[in-house]
Design an enzyme around this catalytic site. Sequence first.
Site, short mmCIF file in Angstrom:
data_model
loop_
_atom_site.label_atom_id
_atom_site.label_comp_id
_atom_site.label_asym_id
_atom_site.label_seq_id
_atom_site.Cartn_x
_atom_site.Cartn_y
_atom_site.Cartn_z
CG ASP A 52 -4.68 2.47 1.55
OD1 ASP A 52 -5.75 1.82 1.59
OD2 ASP A 52 -3.64 2.02 1.02
CG HIS A 65 -2.01 -1.01 1.15
ND1 HIS A 65 -3.33 -0.68 0.95
CD2 HIS A 65 -1.98 -2.36 1.23
CE1 HIS A 65 -4.07 -1.77 0.92
NE2 HIS A 65 -3.27 -2.80 1.09
#
Length: 460
Positions: free
Chosen positions: A116, A24
């Site tokens: 995110d 990520h």
Amino acid sequence: MADATVKNNRTPHILAIPYPAQGHISPLLQFSKRLQKKGAKVSLVTTKFIARTSHSISSSFPLLTISDGHDDGGIDSAESIQSYLDSLRRFGSESLREVLQQLSSSASPVNCVIYDGFLSWVLNVANEFEIGKAVFFTQSCAVADIYYHVYKGLVELPLPDKEIEIPGLPPLKPPEFPSFIYQLGTYPAYYDVIVNQYANIHKADWIFWNTFYELEREVLECLKRIWPAIRTVGPSIPSAFLDGRIEDDRDYGLSFFNPNGDASLKWLDGRRKGSVVFVSFGSLGAVSVKQMEETANCLKNCKCQFLWVVRTSEAAKLPRDFMAETKERGLVVSWCRQLEVLAHEAIGCFVTHCGWNSTLEAICLGVPMVAVPGWTDQTTNAKFITDVWKVGVKAPADSGGVVGREALLQGIEEVMGEEKGGEIRENAVVWKASALKAFEAGGSFDGVVDEFLAKISSRF
């Protein structure tokens, strides 16, 4: 390029806040480099544990830290995944609020946060400061389409034993769904985070996706009708492997692993073009002892040379004497510079777990794939690799979820061979060119980023 300054000539300041996992952090960090190249100031926000234990953290960005409640041990020190995610939400919210408060009275207050999708709570904190909010998704649009329809209750669960149609996607068999949906009840904490990340997505000012339009055109058009704020900003890989517009940009800039991968590249330098099978099952998921054994026996019997990445934590699962028996044809390493390896002319195919980052890297570098998906989104990515983009084949697993040595060998021989392999290689070249086109000067990426920076400069 749009003027990336606010009315008082202050450079817009953006906080990039990835979920604290390698897969990520890397794409959001790469997108941040592009924003910085366009004139924005970007600060990377990560947990205290990640900041302290990671290798090769890019010096290009100011590094700000928040707490996940496990500053000394990270997720591995938590009682469970659920307790870690709860702690990350609680302590992360509190410490991010403190960071934003401190910056609000500084010479460089924050204009916008890019967070995110797994961290949907960041949006609520940002609202308190009346700053811009952009969500960044690190999985494919196809996978998001599935999760959104599950979130809305439009997909029957447990999945019925038949092909299922979802707008924008090809018909999917149950095993082609993400594992959290097909194997309902596995990793319930992650299921909750992933499915419920869409609860407040409509409140974000921008929705950025690590993909490119041509790759997922049909599903993107469907999702844009739901979320008009969607913009594609991928593939988020270092510029040296795409357009070269960021000088010396050959790696992501942060790694959980010791970044010494020269042994792999030196070994590859001595191999013929297209002769090596590269095998890597990712940086996170565990590989079963049986799968390690079957993979090892496949490579042992394969006529091709191979480079196999086996993490240190997995090395004990290798069959005894495997490395000694195959040393003339293969190399086993604990880590490598994957992009550098995929870009090497000696690589003929990539045996991959089909994580989204690895999938995009292979597409951008025109490397055919043998799909050996494990969990989460990998099964759906494999479906697109083989049946939609046609840049690889899938090695089927048995009833126990293990890809046997014969099935894997057949997949490698198909991709490395002339008949089917030739068609796959041609498709890989076409998609490589398509990925590059998104980053050509004046292309779609420039338009999206220029619009974004102009708006956060003028509105916030």
